[in-house]
Motif scaffolding. Structure first.
Motif, short mmCIF file in Angstrom:
data_model
loop_
_atom_site.label_atom_id
_atom_site.label_comp_id
_atom_site.label_asym_id
_atom_site.label_seq_id
_atom_site.Cartn_x
_atom_site.Cartn_y
_atom_site.Cartn_z
N ARG A 144 0.85 -1.18 0.00
CA ARG A 144 0.00 0.00 0.00
C ARG A 144 0.89 1.24 0.00
O ARG A 144 2.04 1.21 0.46
CB ARG A 144 -0.92 0.03 1.22
N LEU A 145 0.35 2.35 -0.48
CA LEU A 145 1.11 3.58 -0.59
C LEU A 145 1.70 4.01 0.75
O LEU A 145 2.90 4.32 0.84
CB LEU A 145 0.23 4.70 -1.17
N ASN A 146 0.88 4.04 1.80
CA ASN A 146 1.37 4.49 3.10
C ASN A 146 2.45 3.58 3.66
O ASN A 146 3.34 4.03 4.40
CB ASN A 146 0.21 4.58 4.10
N GLU A 147 2.38 2.28 3.33
CA GLU A 147 3.38 1.34 3.82
C GLU A 147 4.76 1.66 3.26
O GLU A 147 5.77 1.46 3.94
CB GLU A 147 2.97 -0.09 3.46
N ILE A 148 4.79 2.15 2.03
CA ILE A 148 6.07 2.52 1.42
C ILE A 148 6.50 3.92 1.83
O ILE A 148 7.66 4.16 2.16
CB ILE A 148 5.98 2.41 -0.12
N MET A 149 5.57 4.86 1.84
CA MET A 149 5.91 6.25 2.14
C MET A 149 6.40 6.43 3.58
O MET A 149 7.19 7.32 3.87
CB MET A 149 4.71 7.15 1.88
N LYS A 150 5.92 5.58 4.49
CA LYS A 150 6.32 5.69 5.90
C LYS A 150 7.38 4.66 6.30
O LYS A 150 7.75 4.58 7.46
CB LYS A 150 5.08 5.54 6.80
N LEU A 151 7.83 3.87 5.34
CA LEU A 151 8.79 2.80 5.63
C LEU A 151 10.11 3.36 6.14
O LEU A 151 10.69 4.27 5.54
CB LEU A 151 9.01 1.98 4.36
N LYS A 152 10.60 2.80 7.23
CA LYS A 152 11.90 3.17 7.78
C LYS A 152 12.90 2.03 7.56
O LYS A 152 12.50 0.87 7.50
CB LYS A 152 11.78 3.50 9.27
N TRP A 153 14.16 2.39 7.49
CA TRP A 153 15.20 1.38 7.26
C TRP A 153 15.23 0.34 8.37
O TRP A 153 15.57 -0.82 8.14
CB TRP A 153 16.56 2.04 7.11
N GLU A 154 14.85 0.72 9.56
CA GLU A 154 14.85 -0.23 10.68
C GLU A 154 13.81 -1.33 10.49
O GLU A 154 13.88 -2.38 11.15
CB GLU A 154 14.61 0.49 12.01
N HIS A 155 12.85 -1.11 9.61
CA HIS A 155 11.81 -2.11 9.34
C HIS A 155 12.17 -3.01 8.16
O HIS A 155 11.42 -3.93 7.84
CB HIS A 155 10.47 -1.42 9.04
N VAL A 156 13.29 -2.72 7.50
CA VAL A 156 13.72 -3.49 6.33
C VAL A 156 14.71 -4.57 6.76
O VAL A 156 15.77 -4.27 7.31
CB VAL A 156 14.36 -2.56 5.28
N ASP A 157 14.34 -5.81 6.51
CA ASP A 157 15.20 -6.95 6.85
C ASP A 157 15.65 -7.61 5.55
O ASP A 157 15.00 -8.54 5.06
CB ASP A 157 14.44 -7.95 7.74
N LEU A 158 16.74 -7.12 4.98
CA LEU A 158 17.21 -7.65 3.70
C LEU A 158 17.70 -9.08 3.85
O LEU A 158 17.55 -9.89 2.91
CB LEU A 158 18.33 -6.76 3.15
N GLY A 159 18.26 -9.42 5.00
CA GLY A 159 18.76 -10.78 5.20
C GLY A 159 17.66 -11.82 5.14
O GLY A 159 17.87 -12.93 4.65
N ASP A 160 16.48 -11.45 5.62
CA ASP A 160 15.35 -12.38 5.63
C ASP A 160 14.34 -12.04 4.54
O ASP A 160 13.24 -12.59 4.51
CB ASP A 160 14.66 -12.36 6.99
N SER A 161 14.70 -11.11 3.65
CA SER A 161 13.84 -10.70 2.53
C SER A 161 12.43 -10.33 3.01
O SER A 161 11.42 -10.86 2.53
CB SER A 161 13.75 -11.81 1.48
N ALA A 162 12.36 -9.40 3.94
CA ALA A 162 11.06 -9.05 4.51
C ALA A 162 11.02 -7.60 4.98
O ALA A 162 12.05 -6.99 5.26
CB ALA A 162 10.75 -9.97 5.69
#
Length: 288
Positions: A144-162
């Motif tokens: 959703r738009l808000n999920e991307i616009m408010k996304l913070k790097w601390e919520h990005v888990d590249l190691g677990d692809s999530a």
């Protein structure tokens, strides 16, 4: 009614409603509800008053229905707060207008054209890089738009692809990413002193509004009827066409209700029909 709206804001909107929904509540109160009903006494408002209010908005049926829901909530709370007798909600028995569920999926040619326009804009260095990144990320994730616009790097888990979102339209959730989304996130430059993936121009703040940029993108790409939300619908339609079942697609999109994903059931028939055609043709050939 104006005083009731102020109490609604203090005791319901401000503490029980998500930020985006709260903004919509207040906008509807200011633009539609209070001009029509604000001077009436809460105890005097009748079903005829609410029916007329709803009818006067018939030219914008979606908006009329959303306002009816807010009015209904106001009177439910008025009953709870002892301002009206129980069971006296004047919204009762007023039927909502039919709303046409709009579905728009981008074709392969349209997606290609969209990609070309984003590449052109990136090369021109006129548009904000974060806006271009936001659209590319929306396409790759189905978020959703808000999920991307408010996304913070601390919520990005590249190691677990999530993406591990602490809050969203449906509450806290984990969204699993495809490799193309993971690679794209890994390629993004992190802005110093800004925790947001889609960083804005102000220190520490996300990009505030993607709509003006999207208007320019879709005009240039010849996709004037395509909304940002249609990128999410396109993600779902491609998943269905690839043979993934509706329960799996619900997990990809972060749906909590089965019926939310069920809107894509008609698209699911396409790969099934293709499979039926292949099997029938093979068997017919063997019989021949």
């Amino acid at each position: 009614m104006r005083e009731l709206s102020e109490r609604l804001d203090r005791e319901h909107i401000s503490i029980r409603v998500k930020e985006s929904t709260a903004k919509e509540y207040r906008r509807n109160l200011k633009r539609f509800i209070l001009p029509a009903l604000g001077r009436l006494r809460v105890t005097e408002v009748s079903r005829a008053d609410i029916a007329k209010f709803h009818h006067d908005l018939r030219h914008i049926p979606y908006q009329a229905n959303r306002n009816l829901e807010i009015v209904s909530k106001m009177f439910s709370l008025a009953e709870m707060w002892g301002l009206r007798p129980d069971g006296s909600n004047p919204r009762k028995h007023i039927r909502k207008y039919l709303e046409e569920k709009r579905e728009r999926f981008l074709s392969a040619a349209e997606l290609k054209r969209l990609g070309e326009v984003l590449n052109e804009m990136e090369a021109e260095r006129v548009e904000h890089a974060s806006a271009i990144a936001a659209v590319r990320l929306l396409i790759r994730t189905g978020c959703r738009l808000n999920e991307i616009m408010k996304l913070k790097w601390e919520h990005v888990d590249l190691g677990d692809s999530a993406l591990r979102l602490p809050d969203s339209k449906t509450g806290a959730k984990v969204l699993h990413l495809g490799q193309a989304a993971v690679d794209f996130l890994a390629s993004l430059e992190r802005q110093p002193f800004n925790p947001h993936v889609i960083a804005g121009t102000l220190r520490g703040k996300p990009l505030s509004d993607l709509q003006p940029f999207w208007q320019r993108v879709r005009a240039r790409a010849g996709l004037k009827d395509v909304r940002i939300h249609d990128l999410r619908q396109t993600f779902a339609s491609v998943a269905v066409a690839s043979g993934h079942g509706l329960p799996m697609i619900g997990k990809l999109l972060g749906h909590t209700q089965v019926q939310t994903t069920a809107r894509y059931a008609h698209v699911a028939g396409d790969p099934v029909r293709a499979a039926a055609n292949n099997v029938a043709s093979e068997l017919a050939a063997r019989l021949a």
